[in-house]
Design a protein around this motif. Structure first.
Motif, PDB file in Angstrom:
ATOM      1  N   LYS A 152      47.539 -17.686 -44.206  1.00  0.00           N
ATOM      2  CA  LYS A 152      47.289 -17.585 -45.638  1.00  0.00           C
ATOM      3  C   LYS A 152      46.017 -16.769 -45.910  1.00  0.00           C
ATOM      4  N   PHE A 153      44.975 -17.003 -45.067  1.00  0.00           N
ATOM      5  CA  PHE A 153      43.684 -16.379 -45.359  1.00  0.00           C
ATOM      6  C   PHE A 153      43.413 -15.125 -44.520  1.00  0.00           C
ATOM      7  N   THR A 154      44.455 -14.591 -43.889  1.00  0.00           N
ATOM      8  CA  THR A 154      44.266 -13.386 -43.067  1.00  0.00           C
ATOM      9  C   THR A 154      45.186 -12.271 -43.579  1.00  0.00           C
TER      10      THR A 154
ATOM     11  N   ILE B 136      39.436 -14.031 -43.921  1.00  0.00           N
ATOM     12  CA  ILE B 136      38.316 -13.885 -44.856  1.00  0.00           C
ATOM     13  C   ILE B 136      37.077 -14.674 -44.431  1.00  0.00           C
ATOM     14  N   GLY B 137      37.272 -15.629 -43.516  1.00  0.00           N
ATOM     15  CA  GLY B 137      36.128 -16.419 -43.048  1.00  0.00           C
ATOM     16  C   GLY B 137      35.631 -17.391 -44.112  1.00  0.00           C
ATOM     17  N   ILE B 138      34.642 -18.162 -43.721  1.00  0.00           N
ATOM     18  CA  ILE B 138      34.123 -19.195 -44.646  1.00  0.00           C
ATOM     19  C   ILE B 138      32.596 -19.090 -44.647  1.00  0.00           C
ATOM     20  N   ALA B 139      32.004 -19.100 -45.832  1.00  0.00           N
ATOM     21  CA  ALA B 139      30.543 -19.054 -45.929  1.00  0.00           C
ATOM     22  C   ALA B 139      29.964 -20.329 -45.341  1.00  0.00           C
TER      23      ALA B 139
ATOM     24  N   THR C  31      46.385 -27.381 -51.912  1.00  0.00           N
ATOM     25  CA  THR C  31      45.924 -28.627 -52.538  1.00  0.00           C
ATOM     26  C   THR C  31      44.556 -29.059 -52.056  1.00  0.00           C
ATOM     27  N   GLY C  32      44.104 -28.484 -50.947  1.00  0.00           N
ATOM     28  CA  GLY C  32      42.833 -28.945 -50.363  1.00  0.00           C
ATOM     29  C   GLY C  32      42.993 -30.261 -49.608  1.00  0.00           C
ATOM     30  N   LEU C  33      44.248 -30.571 -49.232  1.00  0.00           N
ATOM     31  CA  LEU C  33      44.477 -31.834 -48.509  1.00  0.00           C
ATOM     32  C   LEU C  33      44.719 -31.613 -47.017  1.00  0.00           C
ATOM     33  N   GLY C  34      45.224 -30.422 -46.692  1.00  0.00           N
ATOM     34  CA  GLY C  34      45.682 -30.153 -45.319  1.00  0.00           C
ATOM     35  C   GLY C  34      44.641 -30.446 -44.250  1.00  0.00           C
ATOM     36  N   LEU C  35      43.420 -29.903 -44.412  1.00  0.00           N
ATOM     37  CA  LEU C  35      42.405 -30.086 -43.373  1.00  0.00           C
ATOM     38  C   LEU C  35      41.939 -31.534 -43.295  1.00  0.00           C
ATOM     39  N   ALA C  36      41.860 -32.168 -44.469  1.00  0.00           N
ATOM     40  CA  ALA C  36      41.439 -33.571 -44.479  1.00  0.00           C
ATOM     41  C   ALA C  36      42.441 -34.415 -43.693  1.00  0.00           C
TER      42      ALA C  36
ATOM     43  N   ASN D 100      49.200 -22.110 -40.619  1.00  0.00           N
ATOM     44  CA  ASN D 100      49.545 -21.664 -41.969  1.00  0.00           C
ATOM     45  C   ASN D 100      48.314 -21.225 -42.737  1.00  0.00           C
ATOM     46  N   ASN D 101      47.215 -22.001 -42.585  1.00  0.00           N
ATOM     47  CA  ASN D 101      45.958 -21.615 -43.228  1.00  0.00           C
ATOM     48  C   ASN D 101      45.495 -20.258 -42.717  1.00  0.00           C
ATOM     49  N   ALA D 102      45.542 -20.095 -41.393  1.00  0.00           N
ATOM     50  CA  ALA D 102      45.097 -18.843 -40.780  1.00  0.00           C
ATOM     51  C   ALA D 102      45.885 -17.667 -41.364  1.00  0.00           C
TER      52      ALA D 102
ATOM     53  N   MET E  57      50.556 -26.673 -37.388  1.00  0.00           N
ATOM     54  CA  MET E  57      51.180 -25.868 -38.424  1.00  0.00           C
ATOM     55  C   MET E  57      50.241 -25.691 -39.606  1.00  0.00           C
ATOM     56  N   ASN E  58      49.501 -26.752 -39.897  1.00  0.00           N
ATOM     57  CA  ASN E  58      48.549 -26.667 -41.001  1.00  0.00           C
ATOM     58  C   ASN E  58      47.489 -25.605 -40.718  1.00  0.00           C
ATOM     59  N   LEU E  59      46.952 -25.623 -39.496  1.00  0.00           N
ATOM     60  CA  LEU E  59      45.915 -24.655 -39.135  1.00  0.00           C
ATOM     61  C   LEU E  59      46.490 -23.237 -39.090  1.00  0.00           C
TER      62      LEU E  59
ATOM     63  N   GLY F 190      36.228 -13.909 -39.940  1.00  0.00           N
ATOM     64  CA  GLY F 190      37.295 -14.766 -39.430  1.00  0.00           C
ATOM     65  C   GLY F 190      36.813 -16.169 -39.125  1.00  0.00           C
ATOM     66  N   SER F 191      37.768 -17.052 -38.832  1.00  0.00           N
ATOM     67  CA  SER F 191      37.422 -18.452 -38.565  1.00  0.00           C
ATOM     68  C   SER F 191      38.117 -18.909 -37.291  1.00  0.00           C
ATOM     69  N   CYS F 192      37.553 -19.920 -36.724  1.00  0.00           N
ATOM     70  CA  CYS F 192      38.248 -20.562 -35.598  1.00  0.00           C
ATOM     71  C   CYS F 192      38.167 -22.059 -35.799  1.00  0.00           C
TER      72      CYS F 192
HETATM   73  P1  ADP Z   1      44.676 -25.966 -48.749  1.00  0.00           P
HETATM   74  O1  ADP Z   1      45.991 -26.630 -49.000  1.00  0.00           O
HETATM   75  O2  ADP Z   1      43.936 -25.694 -49.989  1.00  0.00           O
HETATM   76  O3  ADP Z   1      44.764 -24.821 -47.835  1.00  0.00           O
HETATM   77  P2  ADP Z   1      43.206 -27.126 -46.636  1.00  0.00           P
HETATM   78  O4  ADP Z   1      42.564 -28.432 -46.524  1.00  0.00           O
HETATM   79  O5  ADP Z   1      44.193 -26.739 -45.599  1.00  0.00           O
HETATM   80  O6  ADP Z   1      43.843 -27.087 -48.069  1.00  0.00           O
HETATM   81  O7  ADP Z   1      42.097 -26.039 -46.706  1.00  0.00           O
HETATM   82  C1  ADP Z   1      40.988 -26.246 -47.529  1.00  0.00           C
HETATM   83  C2  ADP Z   1      40.271 -24.971 -47.795  1.00  0.00           C
HETATM   84  O8  ADP Z   1      39.637 -24.518 -46.589  1.00  0.00           O
HETATM   85  C3  ADP Z   1      41.155 -23.835 -48.192  1.00  0.00           C
HETATM   86  O9  ADP Z   1      41.439 -23.874 -49.564  1.00  0.00           O
HETATM   87  C4  ADP Z   1      40.296 -22.621 -47.840  1.00  0.00           C
HETATM   88  O10 ADP Z   1      39.371 -22.403 -48.849  1.00  0.00           O
HETATM   89  C5  ADP Z   1      39.582 -23.090 -46.581  1.00  0.00           C
HETATM   90  N1  ADP Z   1      40.258 -22.625 -45.354  1.00  0.00           N
HETATM   91  C6  ADP Z   1      41.089 -23.295 -44.585  1.00  0.00           C
HETATM   92  N2  ADP Z   1      41.477 -22.568 -43.516  1.00  0.00           N
HETATM   93  C7  ADP Z   1      40.879 -21.371 -43.623  1.00  0.00           C
HETATM   94  C8  ADP Z   1      40.881 -20.168 -42.847  1.00  0.00           C
HETATM   95  N3  ADP Z   1      41.613 -20.040 -41.724  1.00  0.00           N
HETATM   96  N4  ADP Z   1      40.137 -19.133 -43.276  1.00  0.00           N
HETATM   97  C9  ADP Z   1      39.396 -19.238 -44.422  1.00  0.00           C
HETATM   98  N5  ADP Z   1      39.357 -20.331 -45.204  1.00  0.00           N
HETATM   99  C10 ADP Z   1      40.080 -21.392 -44.812  1.00  0.00           C
END
Ligand code: ADP
Length: 878
Positions: A635-637, A667-670, A695-700, A631-633, A627-629, A722-724
């Motif tokens: 959020k950033f698409t 939006i992808g990530i640099a 919060t920047g906690l989800g991926l961690a 939701n992020n996808a 769900m975290n992944l 985009g990101s995978c």
């Molecule tokens: P947050 O709660 O800020 O989303 P995450 O740890 O889930 O915390 O994500 C950290 C950061 O990683 C995000 O703020 C974003 O900048 C980047 N990120 C995560 N997923 C994606 C994605 N699918 N596409 C682009 N950037 C992403």
């Protein structure tokens, strides 16, 4: 004869008898060729021919019996019926007398020939001699002057290996009898001149081809009138002696080479101490060319040899000393510029048979290098702050380095020959003894104990000890670690304090979350209830915003709690059976609904090999990561699609490894930002935070969860494309095919008539929660009772019939766990069982076991999801 013999057969019969008689008889054919002889004839001929093998058959008789040739011819010319004769003749040194008689048997003639020796003096002597000759140990061989063997005694048989019978009549040259064949004629010439050949050594080969050494002498044989008629050799077997000599020679040679090549210097003195000889090593050591340079040396006068060593040698005892020599004048050595050499000298007195001092042997070894190394090592130990000790197996100090005084203040003399127990702290003695026993067993040990200093204080010493068995010694290096021990103690205290602080932080977080969650539950619950009433559009919109904000707040608190639990190591992964395909389908469906609002397409694929299998793992945590992944996808698409892929990458009998991926067209990530992603509180860009929130906690958290499932997490991404995100996780496999998914029956708000008969007791100290849960129950048609703590609950149970209890855990007065215990104790009497469902704060989900062990039947986590609640009620009430 004819008169006597009646027939041919009879004659042949007689002939057989005659062949055994001792009188020689010879049968001749009509041409006077010899046809038959008896054994006596052969013996006679051998005697005459000096034991020569006589070949007589088919020979003309007068040729073989030449000595009676005239008589034979006489008979032949007359052929008178009977003819007998007597004849005396000298053959060689012997006089023979023959008595012969011819018999005519038709065409056959028989000659009977009796004979005897006329023994003369010479003959008698010869016979006497021959018995002496045969009893001799030496080989005695007689030959004619031409070299024909005429006598071969027993000893010759033994030495050469050939019998007398075989050798008589043979040429001496046929075998290597006298050593060299080449010299044979020269030897015989010498003999024929009447000269003797003196005893000399020859080597012969016997019958078995073994080398035999003989001491050989040859003398002429003379007849009675002094004519030289032959040679007599006497050979003494000296092979054994030779061997002994050879061995002696070899051993002498061996010892000489040892002496000469020994790396040990050897010097020999006479009984008076005068130097006699020295080997090369000795000369090299003392930088002399020859022992003569040392000749003036006298052992007993040498200033380098101690008086004690001299007197020991005088008393016939070994002495061993170390001498220091200054060889500066003699040496131009590059390696030893000082010219000082050290020698280890072992002196041995050599005694004669009477036990008197005969000579003196000194063995010298150059120990300069060892001495120098020793000196360096000593410098090391002397300069070191460590204490170097040598102890006996009993624990007595035999040697200590100056470090001792630096560390403990004791002087060496105060320590030496004392036992370690005298210095070890009373409390450490038992442990130290155990260590030393272990040290002797294993050969090596590192341990620490406290030693008393001269000023009465104690110091911690770390000992690094090892055993040298052959010397029965313990070598120990002690280091003062008092400071380190103090630091370690401080560190330990600090660690305990930190742990305490950490655990109070965890407790604080758990409490805080509970405290924050309760009002949020209230807000969300009440919002839900209000949303079920009639509202205008504006009100509904505002309330939905309240709900979304509360949900975000709750998510945030859950994230913070997760991370703090993971960091404090209190986070556990559950192991429950579930069906992966169903889980993914459910997540996929729900998420599609969410994404459709943003007009983003969601596709999800699951590896066909993963369908229809049940696995064991933590489905809640798996959904949390996914769900975290997702939701992020989302959020950033802004447009495009999101794809969830699940595939098996590895499997064994008991385990399965699955890879999940979530790709988006966002939006992808640099590239330079990617390594920050999985760190706590990190976001790619602050501006995103503003735009996207988070919060920047989800991926961690997700990465840590994947790690806890024996997996990992990583990302591939391209800015603006985009990101995978990938992660892997390991699950246990199960053969159990029962349906593992919780049967959550969709319960709509329609009221079930059956429910009116059931009474549910809500035990909850928070009023808003009470009201929220009551409304949920009311809406489903259940009766309900309210208790605000455990004591109230027990009172109600005394008076009312209750079908099920919803029990909060944290309550004043009597908490949920203790109330449940009291109820279960009481039920032991009533033999009834009321289902109790715990209502737990999210923070306590991990304590599930604790709830179930205390007698609860199930649990539901807060904020209460009404669907879950209804399904649990149905489960336990039906
Ligand atoms: P947050 O709660 O800020 O989303 P995450 O740890 O889930 O915390 O994500 C950290 C950061 O990683 C995000 O703020 C974003 O900048 C980047 N990120 C995560 N997923 C994606 C994605 N699918 N596409 C682009 N950037 C992403």
């Amino acid at each position: 004869m004819r008169n006597l013999v009646k027939s041919e057969n009879e004659f042949n019969g007689y002939l057989n008898i005659l062949s055994n008689i001792s009188v020689p008889f010879i049968i001749l054919d009509e041409n006077y060729y010899i046809n038959k002889v008896n054994d006596a004839t052969i013996k006679m001929l051998q005697n005459i021919y000096m034991k020569e093998n006589v070949k007589c058959f088919n020979e003309k008789v007068e040729k073989i019996l030449w000595f009676i040739k005239d008589e034979i011819l006489n008979y032949k010319s007359n052929e008178s019926l009977d003819f007998s004769f007597s004849k005396e003749i000298q053959i060689g040194p012997v006089n023979w007398r023959f008595y012969g008689q011819f018999l005519n048997l038709e065409n056959t003639f028989i000659l009977l020939l009796n004979y005897h020796l006329e023994k003369n003096d010479c003959m008698k002597k010869a016979l006497q001699l021959s018995s002496i000759v045969n009893s001799s140990e030496d080989s005695i061989i007689a030959t004619t002057l031409e070299g024909k063997i005429i006598s071969w005694n027993k000893a010759s048989e033994k030495i050469y290996g050939y019998t007398e019978r075989k050798m008589l009549g043979k040429e001496i040259s046929a075998l290597d009898i006298w050593g060299s064949k080449e010299r044979l004629s020269e030897l015989l010439d010498t003999i024929s001149l009447g000269k003797e050949i003196k005893s000399h050594e020859v080597k012969i080969l016997n019958k078995d081809n073994e080398e035999i050494f003989l001491s050989l002498s040859i003398t002429p044989i003379k007849d009675h009138i002094g004519n030289i008629i032959g040679a007599c050799s006497i050979g003494r077997n000296i092979t054994e002696n030779k061997k002994l000599n050879q061995e002696l020679y070899n051993s002498e040679k061996k010892f000489r080479s040892i002496y000469e090549q020994s790396p040990i210097g050897i010097e020999l003195f006479d009984a008076n101490g005068q130097a006699l000889a020295a080997n090369k090593s000795f000369c090299d050591m003392f930088k002399i060319d020859h022992i003569s340079d040392f000749k003036s040396d006298n052992f007993f006068e040498s200033p380098f040899i101690s008086e004690k060593a001299k007197s020991m040698v005088r008393n016939k005892k070994n002495s061993r000393i170390t001498c220091k020599y200054n060889l500066k004048d003699r040496s131009n050595s590059q390696t030893n510029k000082s010219g000082i050499y050290y020698f280890d000298i072992l002196t041995t007195p050599i005694l004669n048979e009477q036990g008197e001092l005969a000579s003196i042997l000194s063995q010298v070894e150059d120990i300069t290098k060892i001495k120098n190394v020793e000196k360096k090592v000593r410098n090391f130990t002397n300069l070191s702050d460590d204490v170097f000790c040598i102890l006996s197996f009993d624990g007595d100090f035999l040697e200590v380095s100056p470090g001792l005084q630096k560390v403990l203040g004791w002087r060496k003399s105060e320590f030496i020959y004392k036992n370690f127990r005298d210095f070890v702290h009373q409390e450490d003695i038992e442990y130290s003894i155990d260590c030393s026993i272990n040290l002797l067993k294993t050969g090596r040990k590192v341990f620490r104990n406290r030693y008393i200093c001269k000023d009465g204080s104690y110091k911690w010493i770390e000992w690094n000890s090892f055993v040298v068995k052959e010397d029965m010694l313990i070598y120990s290096i002690g280091r003062d670690i008092t400071k380190r021990m103090e630091d370690e103690e401080e560190l330990r205290k600090a660690k305990i304090a930190a742990e305490e602080a950490n655990s109070s932080k965890s407790n604080f977080l758990a409490n805080m979350s509970h405290e924050i969650r309760t009002p949020i539950n209230g807000i969300m619950g009440m919002t839900d209830l209000t949303l079920m009433t009639e509202l205008n559009e504006e009100q509904r919109e505002y309330l939905n915003m309240v709900k979304t904000s509360s949900q975000h707040l709750l998510d945030l608190i859950n994230d913070i709690l997760d991370i703090s639990k993971i960091e404090s190591g209190k986070f556990n992964i559950d192991l429950v059976p579930f069906n992966l395909q169903e889980k993914i389908n459910k997540i996929g469906k729900n998420f599609s609904l969410l994404a459709s609002k943003k007009f983003i397409e969601v596709l999800y694929f699951i590896d066909p090999r993963l369908t229809d299998i049940n696995i064991i793992g933590d489905p809640i945590r798996l959904s949390q990561i996914l769900m975290n992944l997702l939701n992020n996808a989302l959020k950033f698409t802004e447009k495009g699609s999101i794809i969830l892929c699940v595939k098996k990458i590895e499997s064994s009998k008991a385990k399965i490894r699955v890879q999940f991926s979530v790709s988006d067209t966002g939006i992808g990530i640099a590239e330079d930002k990617m390594n920050k992603l999985f760190k706590t509180f990190s976001q790619v860009d602050d501006s995103y935070t503003k735009k996207y929130g988070g919060t920047g906690l989800g991926l961690a958290i997700s990465k840590q969860l994947a790690n806890m499932m024996n997996g990992d997490m990583w990302v591939t991404s391209k800015k603006d494309e985009g990101s995978c995100f990938y992660f892997t996780a390991e699950f246990l496999t199960t053969n159990d095919s029962t349906d593992c998914t919780l049967d959550i029956t969709e319960l709509g708000p329609n009221i079930n008539v059956d429910n009116y008969s059931k009474t549910i007791l809500i035990v909850e100290d928070n009023e808003i929660n009470q009201q929220f849960i009551s409304t949920l129950l009311y809406k489903k048609g259940y009766n309900y009772l309210n208790a605000f703590n455990g004591i109230e609950a027990l009172k109600i149970l005394d008076n009312q019939v209750v079908d099920l209890i919803l029990m909060d855990i944290q309550m004043p007065e009597l908490n949920g766990l203790n109330t449940t215990k009291a109820i279960r104790d009481y039920e032991k009497l009533t033999k009834k069982h009321i289902p109790i469902i715990a209502m737990t704060a999210y923070a306590m989900v991990g304590d599930k076991e604790k709830f179930l062990n205390s007698g609860m039947d199930d649990y539901i986590s807060k904020p209460i999801d009404f669907k879950t609640l209804y399904s649990l009620l149905k489960k336990h009430l039906d």
